[in-house]
Design an enzyme around this catalytic site. Structure first.
Site, short mmCIF file in Angstrom:
data_model
loop_
_atom_site.label_atom_id
_atom_site.label_comp_id
_atom_site.label_asym_id
_atom_site.label_seq_id
_atom_site.Cartn_x
_atom_site.Cartn_y
_atom_site.Cartn_z
CE1 TYR A 252 -70.80 104.85 110.36
CE2 TYR A 252 -71.10 105.70 112.57
CZ TYR A 252 -71.00 104.63 111.70
OH TYR A 252 -71.10 103.35 112.19
CG HIS B 231 -66.18 100.88 110.02
ND1 HIS B 231 -66.52 102.18 109.76
CD2 HIS B 231 -67.36 100.24 110.16
CE1 HIS B 231 -67.84 102.33 109.75
NE2 HIS B 231 -68.37 101.15 109.99
CB SER C 202 -78.55 97.72 111.97
OG SER C 202 -79.78 97.86 111.29
N PRO C 203 -79.57 97.60 115.59
CG PRO C 203 -79.68 98.68 117.67
CD PRO C 203 -79.04 98.78 116.30
CG LEU C 204 -84.02 99.62 116.95
CD1 LEU C 204 -84.51 101.06 116.97
CD2 LEU C 204 -84.65 98.83 118.08
N GLY C 205 -83.34 96.24 113.43
CA GLY C 205 -83.70 95.62 112.17
C GLY C 205 -84.88 94.67 112.32
#
Length: 294
Positions: free
Chosen positions: A53, A128, A208-211
């Site tokens: 990152y 990863h 990315s849970p808010l996709g």
């Protein structure tokens, strides 16, 4: 803040995905550290990071170092905090991502992450992404060696299939505690992996849970997308953001789910953390289970 478990460790039901604090268009360090501190103040006890990152070439570990600095400057207790990092991917600095899950690379990467985080052992170390050039058992075997050496306390795997979960579980046993796959209102392909994780007692950390949920609707409620999905309409009923509804929906999918939404502002992680306390009715959950409009 409500809690869930990763292995034997209780963590906040909503974590902080720290990637936005180090990649392209990242905030300045003062804002980044303030965001991490706001997460801790809101009761977040899980921070998700990775050695890859970063934004520019030569910055490997930028996010890990940032987290270490933020924790050293925090005035409260951080002894209960779980920092989960990952190894096996790289970023040349041109926006692309590479994969290297050879055992030698993973073991070197884990040692470097440990040094940057400045802890006695890495609380949760995640592979990863599977490397198509390396047999899966060999990559997972490196995690086994890191566990046996005490470099890491627990292991996780990310971006994996159900078959890969089974194989990793056979190799790592109780050392395997988590699976991190993409899962959100818009992307639900990992439903089989979520069910298997629940069955095996593994935490499932959606990235990315808010996709599928407009980020701008949190910042500007006049956004025309604010009434475009069931998530937005139910948010309006509850008087909360659609992001909170998305996270509460994820938490209701399984007791194994611990979402790690990204944030680059204090208000964003404060809003996300409040989702841990939000209760949705069975009727609301049924509405949210339907597909998003195309």
């Amino acid at each position: 803040m409500r809690y869930r478990t990763i292995g034997d460790t209780a963590v906040s039901a909503v974590g902080l995905g720290a990637m936005p604090l180090s990649i392209e268009h990242r905030p300045d360090e003062q804002q980044a550290i303030a965001t991490i501190h706001a997460a801790l103040d809101a009761g977040v006890t899980l921070i998700d990071t990775a050695d890859s990152y970063h934004w520019h070439p030569g910055e490997t570990g930028h996010n890990e170092l940032l987290i270490a600095r933020a924790l050293s400057r925090y005035g409260g207790d951080t002894s209960h905090l779980l920092v989960a990092t990952k190894g096996g991917r790289g970023r040349p600095g041109d926006g692309s991502w590479t994969v290297d899950a050879t055992p030698d690379h993973l073991k070197r990467a884990a040692q470097a992450s440990l040094k940057r985080l400045g802890t006695a052992a890495i609380g949760l170390y995640q592979l990863h992404k599977p490397d198509p050039a390396v047999p899966w058992a060999e990559s997972v075997g490196a995690l086994r060696e890191l566990l046996d050496a005490g470099t890491i306390r627990t292991a996780g795997i990310s971006n994996v299939s159900a078959d890969q979960i089974h194989e990793a579980h056979a190799i790592l046993g109780d050392g395997l505690v988590s699976v991190q796959n993409q899962y959100s209102p818009a992307v639900r392909d990992s439903e089989p992996e979520l069910r298997l994780s629940t069955k095996l007692g593994l935490a499932f950390l959606p990235w990315s849970p808010l996709g599928g949920i407009s980020r701008s609707s949190l910042d500007d409620t006049r956004d025309p997308t604010a009434a475009s999905t069931a998530f937005h309409r139910i948010a309006d009923v509850h008087g909360v953001s659609p992001q909170q509804i998305a996270l509460a929906w994820l938490l209701a999918r399984s007791p194994a789910v611990i979402p790690v939404p990204g944030a680059s502002r204090q208000a964003s992680i404060q809003d996300s953390a409040e989702a841990a306390e939000l209760e949705l009715s069975e009727a609301e959950l049924r509405r949210l289970d339907g597909p998003l409009p195309g």
